[in-house]
Design an enzyme around this catalytic site. Structure first.
Site, PDB file in Angstrom:
ATOM      1  N   PRO A   7       0.833  -1.212   0.000  1.00 36.96           N
ATOM      2  CA  PRO A   7       0.000   0.000   0.000  1.00 36.96           C
ATOM      3  C   PRO A   7       0.863   1.257   0.000  1.00 36.96           C
ATOM      4  O   PRO A   7       1.259   1.748   1.057  1.00 36.96           O
ATOM      5  CB  PRO A   7      -0.774  -0.121   1.319  1.00 36.96           C
ATOM      6  CG  PRO A   7       0.177  -0.859   2.222  1.00 36.96           C
ATOM      7  CD  PRO A   7       0.945  -1.805   1.341  1.00 36.96           C
ATOM      8  N   MET A   8       1.159   1.786  -1.181  1.00 37.63           N
ATOM      9  CA  MET A   8       2.049   2.941  -1.280  1.00 37.63           C
ATOM     10  C   MET A   8       1.238   4.223  -1.396  1.00 37.63           C
ATOM     11  O   MET A   8       0.588   4.473  -2.417  1.00 37.63           O
ATOM     12  CB  MET A   8       2.986   2.768  -2.476  1.00 37.63           C
ATOM     13  CG  MET A   8       3.958   1.622  -2.300  1.00 37.63           C
ATOM     14  SD  MET A   8       4.924   1.303  -3.807  1.00 37.63           S
ATOM     15  CE  MET A   8       3.729   0.349  -4.772  1.00 37.63           C
ATOM     16  N   GLU A   9       1.279   5.031  -0.353  1.00 42.80           N
ATOM     17  CA  GLU A   9       0.509   6.261  -0.292  1.00 42.80           C
ATOM     18  C   GLU A   9       0.882   7.211  -1.425  1.00 42.80           C
ATOM     19  O   GLU A   9       2.053   7.494  -1.671  1.00 42.80           O
ATOM     20  CB  GLU A   9       0.750   6.941   1.057  1.00 42.80           C
ATOM     21  CG  GLU A   9       0.153   8.323   1.206  1.00 42.80           C
ATOM     22  CD  GLU A   9      -1.358   8.336   1.188  1.00 42.80           C
ATOM     23  OE1 GLU A   9      -1.934   9.431   1.112  1.00 42.80           O
ATOM     24  OE2 GLU A   9      -1.966   7.253   1.250  1.00 42.80           O
ATOM     25  N   CYS A  98       3.472   3.498   8.585  1.00 42.91           N
ATOM     26  CA  CYS A  98       3.722   4.672   7.743  1.00 42.91           C
ATOM     27  C   CYS A  98       4.669   5.637   8.457  1.00 42.91           C
ATOM     28  O   CYS A  98       4.388   6.099   9.566  1.00 42.91           O
ATOM     29  CB  CYS A  98       2.422   5.384   7.417  1.00 42.91           C
ATOM     30  SG  CYS A  98       2.660   6.864   6.402  1.00 42.91           S
ATOM     31  N   LYS A 139       0.445  -4.194   9.365  1.00 35.80           N
ATOM     32  CA  LYS A 139       1.752  -3.903   8.761  1.00 35.80           C
ATOM     33  C   LYS A 139       2.527  -3.017   9.727  1.00 35.80           C
ATOM     34  O   LYS A 139       2.021  -1.986  10.172  1.00 35.80           O
ATOM     35  CB  LYS A 139       1.592  -3.212   7.410  1.00 35.80           C
ATOM     36  CG  LYS A 139       2.902  -3.039   6.636  1.00 35.80           C
ATOM     37  CD  LYS A 139       2.629  -2.571   5.208  1.00 35.80           C
ATOM     38  CE  LYS A 139       3.904  -2.591   4.366  1.00 35.80           C
ATOM     39  NZ  LYS A 139       4.852  -1.509   4.745  1.00 35.80           N
ATOM     40  N   ASN A 199       8.944  -7.625   3.969  1.00 34.74           N
ATOM     41  CA  ASN A 199       8.832  -6.425   3.133  1.00 34.74           C
ATOM     42  C   ASN A 199      10.096  -5.583   3.281  1.00 34.74           C
ATOM     43  O   ASN A 199      10.647  -5.473   4.362  1.00 34.74           O
ATOM     44  CB  ASN A 199       7.589  -5.634   3.570  1.00 34.74           C
ATOM     45  CG  ASN A 199       7.423  -4.311   2.842  1.00 34.74           C
ATOM     46  OD1 ASN A 199       7.186  -3.279   3.457  1.00 34.74           O
ATOM     47  ND2 ASN A 199       7.534  -4.324   1.526  1.00 34.74           N
ATOM     48  N   GLY A 200      10.531  -5.004   2.150  1.00 41.63           N
ATOM     49  CA  GLY A 200      11.663  -4.084   2.194  1.00 41.63           C
ATOM     50  C   GLY A 200      12.822  -4.492   1.302  1.00 41.63           C
ATOM     51  O   GLY A 200      13.348  -5.597   1.428  1.00 41.63           O
ATOM     52  N   GLY A 223       6.915  -3.220  -2.996  1.00 40.78           N
ATOM     53  CA  GLY A 223       6.398  -1.863  -3.139  1.00 40.78           C
ATOM     54  C   GLY A 223       7.083  -1.121  -4.257  1.00 40.78           C
ATOM     55  O   GLY A 223       6.753  -1.252  -5.432  1.00 40.78           O
ATOM     56  N   ARG A 224       8.120  -0.332  -3.898  1.00 45.49           N
ATOM     57  CA  ARG A 224       8.792   0.507  -4.893  1.00 45.49           C
ATOM     58  C   ARG A 224       9.405  -0.309  -6.025  1.00 45.49           C
ATOM     59  O   ARG A 224       9.488   0.157  -7.160  1.00 45.49           O
ATOM     60  CB  ARG A 224       9.852   1.365  -4.208  1.00 45.49           C
ATOM     61  CG  ARG A 224       9.285   2.408  -3.243  1.00 45.49           C
ATOM     62  CD  ARG A 224      10.382   3.074  -2.442  1.00 45.49           C
ATOM     63  NE  ARG A 224      11.117   2.120  -1.624  1.00 45.49           N
ATOM     64  CZ  ARG A 224      12.375   2.268  -1.235  1.00 45.49           C
ATOM     65  NH1 ARG A 224      13.061   3.335  -1.610  1.00 45.49           N
ATOM     66  NH2 ARG A 224      12.954   1.357  -0.482  1.00 45.49           N
TER      67      ARG A 224
END
Length: 313
Positions: A7-9, A98, A139, A199-200, A223-224
């Site tokens: 979930p990338m804001e 976040c 998360k 994650n990461g 994510g990214r």
């Protein structure tokens, strides 16, 4: 092995989720967080952040979407969690990771890592409110500053009854600086029984295999990296090579066609430039394209530059 889109804001909105999931490989996607204060949110807010709820919570009829909530008040969080499930969310995710200063400054997201009891209170209330057949996930990061705080945090999440947990293997103060400390996840898995998703810093297949070995986790949230290599879910599964540049250009055109006719059309220029900066991490052609459009001020000229790329193939 499960692969989840993070979930990338401000990045992974519905149009980006649709585009990336069309490349295949995702078990589910998580929405950008919906901020909960002390009131029940109207349905239009849930539909704004998760328009897939109009389609039984699925992207293109196959990829489930899980609504994510961010907030520190147990009662309102539970009330809004119930409504998300009623509207069709495939489970409910809780954001305690976040690192945005705006979010943490109002006692949300990663700020709660400093008080595991507050995490317990929220997770527990949400879990009690939602029928057992629905997933309640959380998360987190390893802590605010001290990575060893992760053990107390995970204990709070597990004892509160969460179904599963994603751990971003950095602290709040680490931000997004490399490396990700995957070995802490392995230590967590040795002490707790709750299913863990790592994650990461997973940017390619090699990173995934390194993460899997260090964390003892098969499941991964990306994510990214997914913005850098659009079919990364398939890549980390070992099913495909990274998408070719012509394939990326096709996605850019599809993205442009959607964005310039959507309610977010005024943000198109900044968003497509942002995406190209991510794509530049793998595709040299993306960096060239970014340089060509960097100073352009109108949408038509940017789209023409993207279409010009296609004409070269």
């Amino acid at each position: 092995m499960r692969v989840v889109l993070a979930p990338m804001e401000g990045v992974a909105d519905a149009s980006m989720r649709q585009l990336l999931s069309s490349c295949g490989g995702y078990d589910w996607c998580v929405t950008e967080f919906i901020r909960v204060t002390d009131v029940a949110l109207p349905d239009k807010v849930f539909y704004k952040y998760c328009p897939e709820l109009h389609e039984q919570g699925l992207i293109a009829g196959h990829t489930p979407v899980r609504v994510q909530l961010l907030g520190q008040h147990p009662g309102p969080m539970a009330e809004n969690a119930i409504r998300a499930i009623e509207l069709g969310s495939h489970g409910l995710d809780l954001n305690f990771g976040c690192p945005s200063n705006t979010v943490t400054g109002s006692c949300g997201g990663a700020s709660m890592l400093k008080a595991p009891q507050s995490i317990y209170d929220v997770v527990s209330e949400v879990r009690k409110a939602i029928p057992k057949q629905h997933v309640v996930s959380a998360k987190i990061r390893l802590g605010w500053e001290n990575k060893d705080d992760c053990f107390d945090i995970v204990q709070a999440v597990q004892e509160a009854g969460a179904t599963e947990l994603t751990i971003h293997a950095r602290t709040k103060l680490d931000g997004y600086k490399a490396p990700a400390h995957w070995h802490y996840i392995k230590q967590v898995k040795q002490q707790f029984s709750i299913p863990i998703i790592a994650n990461g810093e997973v940017w390619n297949r090699e990173n995934y295999l390194q993460c899997k070995e260090a964390s003892a986790c098969e499941d991964v949230m990306i994510g990214r990296g997914a913005l850098t290599i659009p079919n990364l879910a398939k890549v980390v599964r070992g099913e495909e090579a990274p998408l070719s540049w012509p394939g990326v250009v096709e996605l850019l055109i599809r993205y442009s066609q959607h964005e310039i006719t959507s309610e977010k059309a005024k943000y198109y220029q900044s968003r497509v430039k942002q995406w190209l900066r991510y794509l530049s991490g793998y595709y040299t052609e993306a960096d060239d394209l970014f340089r060509n459009i960097r100073v352009l001020k109108d949408t038509h000229s940017i789209v023409e530059q993207i279409r010009l790329q296609q004409s070269k193939f």
